[in-house]
Design a protein around this motif. Structure first.
Motif, short mmCIF file in Angstrom:
data_model
loop_
_atom_site.label_atom_id
_atom_site.label_comp_id
_atom_site.label_asym_id
_atom_site.label_seq_id
_atom_site.Cartn_x
_atom_site.Cartn_y
_atom_site.Cartn_z
N ALA A 74 1.21 -1.17 0.09
CA ALA A 74 0.08 -0.24 -0.11
C ALA A 74 1.04 1.34 0.16
CB ALA A 74 -0.93 -0.03 1.54
N PRO A 75 0.42 2.02 -0.45
CA PRO A 75 1.11 3.65 -0.43
C PRO A 75 1.67 4.36 1.55
CG PRO A 75 -1.25 4.16 -1.39
CD PRO A 75 -0.81 2.59 -0.89
N PRO A 90 9.28 6.01 3.27
CA PRO A 90 9.30 7.57 3.51
C PRO A 90 8.08 8.18 1.90
CG PRO A 90 11.55 7.40 2.54
CD PRO A 90 10.59 5.89 3.07
N GLU A 91 8.45 7.26 1.26
CA GLU A 91 7.27 7.55 -0.26
C GLU A 91 6.37 6.94 -0.22
OE1 GLU A 91 10.57 7.65 -3.20
OE2 GLU A 91 11.78 9.09 -2.54
N ARG A 92 5.71 7.34 -1.18
CA ARG A 92 4.18 6.58 -1.31
C ARG A 92 3.34 6.07 -2.80
NH1 ARG A 92 -0.09 8.32 1.77
NH2 ARG A 92 -1.99 7.65 0.29
N GLY A 93 5.07 6.36 -3.75
CA GLY A 93 5.11 5.50 -4.68
C GLY A 93 5.47 3.80 -4.51
N ALA A 94 4.81 2.85 -5.74
CA ALA A 94 5.04 1.57 -4.94
C ALA A 94 6.80 1.15 -5.06
CB ALA A 94 4.36 0.16 -6.41
N HIS A 100 -5.04 1.32 -4.16
CA HIS A 100 -4.16 3.09 -5.45
C HIS A 100 -3.05 2.57 -6.07
CE1 HIS A 100 -4.67 5.79 -1.69
NE2 HIS A 100 -4.79 4.32 -0.46
N PHE A 101 -2.56 1.53 -6.51
CA PHE A 101 -1.56 1.30 -7.97
C PHE A 101 -2.65 0.83 -8.60
CE2 PHE A 101 1.09 0.07 -3.49
CZ PHE A 101 1.45 2.06 -3.65
N ALA A 128 -19.00 -1.22 -2.42
CA ALA A 128 -17.20 -0.51 -1.90
C ALA A 128 -16.79 -0.70 -1.86
CB ALA A 128 -18.46 0.54 -1.32
N LEU A 129 -15.34 -0.84 -2.53
CA LEU A 129 -14.19 -1.64 -1.74
C LEU A 129 -13.41 -0.28 -1.27
CD1 LEU A 129 -12.35 -3.45 -1.54
CD2 LEU A 129 -11.87 -3.36 -3.51
N VAL A 130 -13.24 -0.06 0.25
CA VAL A 130 -12.32 0.54 1.20
C VAL A 130 -11.18 0.01 1.70
CG1 VAL A 130 -13.33 2.31 3.02
CG2 VAL A 130 -14.81 1.54 1.76
N GLU A 131 -10.77 1.30 1.99
CA GLU A 131 -9.17 1.47 2.16
C GLU A 131 -8.42 2.52 2.84
OE1 GLU A 131 -5.68 0.17 0.08
OE2 GLU A 131 -7.41 0.22 -2.11
N PRO A 132 -6.85 2.11 3.47
CA PRO A 132 -7.20 3.94 3.89
C PRO A 132 -6.95 4.83 2.74
CG PRO A 132 -6.13 2.43 5.24
CD PRO A 132 -7.15 1.22 4.53
N GLY A 133 -7.39 5.73 2.78
CA GLY A 133 -7.29 6.87 0.90
C GLY A 133 -8.24 6.58 0.00
N TRP A 134 -8.53 5.67 0.39
CA TRP A 134 -8.93 5.67 -0.89
C TRP A 134 -10.24 4.42 -1.07
CZ3 TRP A 134 -7.22 7.21 -5.40
CH2 TRP A 134 -7.82 7.18 -6.79
#
Length: 249
Positions: free
Chosen positions: A14-15, A32-36, A64-65, A162-168
């Motif tokens: 996850a990010p 520290p970064e959110r990229g995969a 997210h990805f 509705a598929l929910v995860e933190p931030g998405w």
């Protein structure tokens, strides 16, 4: 040989976070970064511990990805290569040339309905595959969270998922088990209100659709108060957060 190595390893990405889960052993790593791509060095370091190595691994990718698309109905049966070409064209129309380097998976549907496609960065998945192979994994599956979670839904879904995860939030609409709508957007802590507004906007005004809420890593889920839909909250573990909740999906 570690006693853990015979059990399959589940990894969730996850990010900014990776989680490893095998039996009752778990490990959460942060970047520290959110990229995969920023998660790959974390996994490389984790596999220095032989307890995490083995032959079988399933990687769950945060939505997210992942990018989804529903194509126009092809109107006729297509060969697999033609289905992929149709999904690729639909992705390019939305996302431009960036979509040309994505890996694509296709969910086939009857010709009078569109194809459901899922796309991820092919360069990232190739790097991930190579990293896992280097650490001895031979049976590797890399799957979006949606494909891992979908089997918990009714077999012939009628309504909204509705598929929910933190931030998405990923939102899918279906009629008699046929996917007819797909949408995704960032969300915040007030996501139940955002979901309610989205359903009110997208659903037919003269219906009260059923909305199946499937949440991972966002804590306790309260049923939205709005009465323009029938809300169904699927069972979830509200103790797990972030990527660890995805690993336990």
């Amino acid at each position: 040989m570690s006693r853990w190595s015979a059990e399959p390893l589940r990894i969730a990405l996850a990010p900014g976070e990776a989680a490893l889960l095998r039996g009752d052993k778990q490990l959460v790593l942060t970047a520290p970064e959110r990229g995969a791509a920023s998660l790959l060095p974390l996994l490389d370091s984790a596999f220095a511990d032989a307890a995490w190595r083995g032959r079988r691994v399933e990687v769950v990718l945060s939505q997210h990805f992942v990018r989804h698309v529903l194509t126009p109905p092809p109107g006729k049966a297509l060969a697999r290569a033609e289905e992929r070409a149709l999904v690729a064209a639909a992705l390019r129309e939305i996302y431009g040339d960036e979509a040309g380097v994505w890996g694509i998976e296709v969910h086939s549907q009857p010709p009078q309905h569109g194809l459901l496609g899922a796309a991820v960065d092919a360069a990232f998945t190739q790097q991930l595959d190579a990293l896992l192979a280097r650490h001895g994994f031979r049976d590797v599956a890399i799957r979006p969270l949606a494909s891992v979670a979908a089997p918990r839904l009714p077999a012939r879904l009628e309504g909204w998922w509705a598929l929910v995860e933190p931030g998405w939030l990923s939102l899918f609409g279906a009629s008699r088990g046929i996917w007819q709508y797909v949408f995704a957007q960032p969300i915040d802590a007030n996501w139940t209100a955002q979901l309610s507004e989205l359903i009110a906007r997208e659903a037919a005004a003269d219906t009260q659709p059923t909305v199946w809420i499937q949440a991972f890593g966002v804590g306790t889920v309260a049923t939205p108060a709005a009465d323009h839909a029938r809300w169904q909250v699927l069972p979830h573990d509200n103790r797990m957060g972030g990527a660890l909740a995805l690993a336990g999906a």
